[in-house]
Every structure is written in structure tokens, then in C-alpha cells.
Design an enzyme around this catalytic site. Structure first.
Site, PDB file in Angstrom:
ATOM      1  N   CYS A 146     -37.874 -30.677 -82.781  1.00  0.00           N
ATOM      2  CA  CYS A 146     -37.257 -31.813 -83.451  1.00  0.00           C
ATOM      3  C   CYS A 146     -37.880 -31.844 -84.833  1.00  0.00           C
ATOM      4  O   CYS A 146     -39.055 -32.156 -84.975  1.00  0.00           O
ATOM      5  CB  CYS A 146     -37.527 -33.125 -82.716  1.00  0.00           C
ATOM      6  SG  CYS A 146     -36.947 -34.551 -83.667  1.00  0.00           S
ATOM      7  N   CYS A 171     -38.667 -35.808 -85.924  1.00  0.00           N
ATOM      8  CA  CYS A 171     -39.725 -36.603 -85.285  1.00  0.00           C
ATOM      9  C   CYS A 171     -40.154 -35.931 -83.984  1.00  0.00           C
ATOM     10  O   CYS A 171     -40.917 -34.971 -84.013  1.00  0.00           O
ATOM     11  CB  CYS A 171     -39.266 -38.035 -85.050  1.00  0.00           C
ATOM     12  SG  CYS A 171     -37.585 -38.200 -84.424  1.00  0.00           S
ATOM     13  N   SER A 172     -39.673 -36.418 -82.823  1.00  0.00           N
ATOM     14  CA  SER A 172     -40.119 -35.819 -81.558  1.00  0.00           C
ATOM     15  C   SER A 172     -39.066 -35.993 -80.465  1.00  0.00           C
ATOM     16  O   SER A 172     -39.413 -36.178 -79.305  1.00  0.00           O
ATOM     17  CB  SER A 172     -41.430 -36.458 -81.119  1.00  0.00           C
ATOM     18  OG  SER A 172     -41.265 -37.861 -80.992  1.00  0.00           O
ATOM     19  N   CYS A 173     -37.780 -35.931 -80.810  1.00  0.00           N
ATOM     20  CA  CYS A 173     -36.725 -36.087 -79.813  1.00  0.00           C
ATOM     21  C   CYS A 173     -36.860 -34.994 -78.756  1.00  0.00           C
ATOM     22  O   CYS A 173     -37.056 -33.826 -79.086  1.00  0.00           O
ATOM     23  CB  CYS A 173     -35.353 -36.034 -80.473  1.00  0.00           C
ATOM     24  SG  CYS A 173     -35.125 -37.376 -81.643  1.00  0.00           S
TER      25      CYS A 173
END
Ligand code: FE
Length: 205
Positions: free
Chosen positions: A110, A113-115
Site C-alpha cells: 500500500c 498507508c497500510s491498506c
């Protein structure tokens, strides 16, 4: 390496202290209870985690028709399996599976961000959120995979999939050679979260 990606040495301790302070403040203000954080963590340790992803991948390995359905409409195929309620819930919306083949290796990241598809992979590891990993994996995936201990031959194409709130990707690794005699439950044990992120492959031992 750019200086903005250099961290202080006590980053883990600093983050832990910050999380504890935030939790204490939220409890004090009555936003959450003393059990809230533990309840959420417990949920992702026992109900939603890489063990679900492993079941999905093992089924895809033994059932080619299921594999096709999984790649065509991932949530619909997942709903066929006997998995806990909530697979399509928080962070499980719009999941899409991509399959490795002898000529193509898939990697999920991602960049923003951190999906991450929590119901099939659990909570993302800290390095998945690391700006250095995120930017380098997009820019030079082959070098990054090599550093992860996964050197790929030049003729293997690497596809990098950028997860977001719209699509959360996970990888169906290739079934390891020498596993023809194994049954589904045994195969599940060979499917690691790293393999479903594409930073590793599944191995027979
Ligand atoms: Fe994200």
C-alpha cells in the site's frame, strides 16, 4: 537512503509508550473501556487472521474451479467457505486475489498507508507500513524481494499491486512441488502470511 526514513533506535519502545498513553487517555475519557483494545486484538488473533487466508489458498490449490471463481469474484468465492462471520466486514471490503504462476510473481503493498485485507491476513506487520518499504517495493520490487530472501529469476515478471480502500489485494502463491499426496488441511500449514503478501513463496517443508 533519504534521511526522512531514518528512525530513532528506540522507535518500538517509543511507539509502545505512545499507544499505552493513548489507550489510558481514551479509557479515562470514557471513549473505550479497559477491555476494548484486548477485545479487538483477540478478535484478530482468533477469528480474523492468516489462518483464513491459508484455508482459501489451500482450497484453491486442490480445487481448480474454486481457484477460477476466487480470481474472478473473490468475496463471492470466500463466502462459499465455512469461515467466521465478518469476512466481508472491516478491512475486508473489496478483496481481490491474484495468483502466482511459473512466469509471474505478485507482490502486494500500500503505497499510501497500510491498506491490507485483515480478514484473510490479520493485522499488517509493522514493516508493511514502513515508508521505505512502501516506496522501494514500488520502485525496485526485485531488489526488495531479493533482500527478503526471495531472489527471482530475471524471466519471472513481478507485478506489484497497490492496495487501497477500494481494493485490498492478496496473493495465491503457487502450490509447492512434492505436495501431491497432501490433503487440504496439511496444505493449509504451508501457506504463510508472507507468501500471501508476495514477499515469500510457499514451500513443501
Ligand atoms: Fe493504505
Amino acid at each position: 537512503m533519504s534521511e526522512r526514513f531514518i528512525y530513532c533506535e528506540d522507535r518500538e519502545a517509543y511507539s509502545t509508550a505512545r499507544v499505552r498513553a493513548l489507550e489510558a487517555l481514551l479509557i479515562k475519557k470514557g471513549v473505550i473501556t479497559e477491555r476494548t483494545v484486548d477485545t479487538v486484538l483477540e478478535f484478530f488473533e482468533t477469528k480474523m487472521g492468516p489462518f483464513n487466508g491459508a484455508k482459501i489458498v489451500a482450497r484453491a490449490w486442490v480445487d481448480p474451479a474454486f481457484r477460477e471463481r476466487l480470481l474472478a469474484d473473490t468475496p463471492k468465492a470466500i463466502a462459499e467457505l465455512d469461515l467466521p462471520d465478518g469476512m466481508a466486514g472491516a478491512e475486508g471490503e473489496h478483496m481481490r486475489a491474484v495468483a502466482n504462476t511459473p512466469g509471474v510473481h505478485n507482490l502486494i503493498i500500500c503505497t499510501l498507508c497500510s491498506c491490507y485485507p485483515w480478514p484473510v491476513l490479520g493485522l499488517p506487520p509493522y514493516w508493511y507500513k514502513d515508508p521505505t518499504f512502501r516506496s522501494r517495493a514500488a520502485r525496485e520490487p526485485r531488489a526488495v524481494l531479493d533482500e527478503f530472501g526471495l531472489p527471482l529469476a530475471k524471466n519471472i515478471k513481478i507485478k506489484v499491486w497497490d492496495s487501497s480502500a477500494q481494493i485490498r489485494w492478496f496473493v495465491v502463491p503457487e502450490r509447492p512441488e512434492g505436495t501431491d499426496a497432501m490433503w487440504e488441511g496439511e496444505l493449509e500449514a504451508l501457506v504463510t502470511p508472507e507468501a500471501m503478501m508476495g514477499v515469500a513463496v510457499s514451500k513443501a517443508t
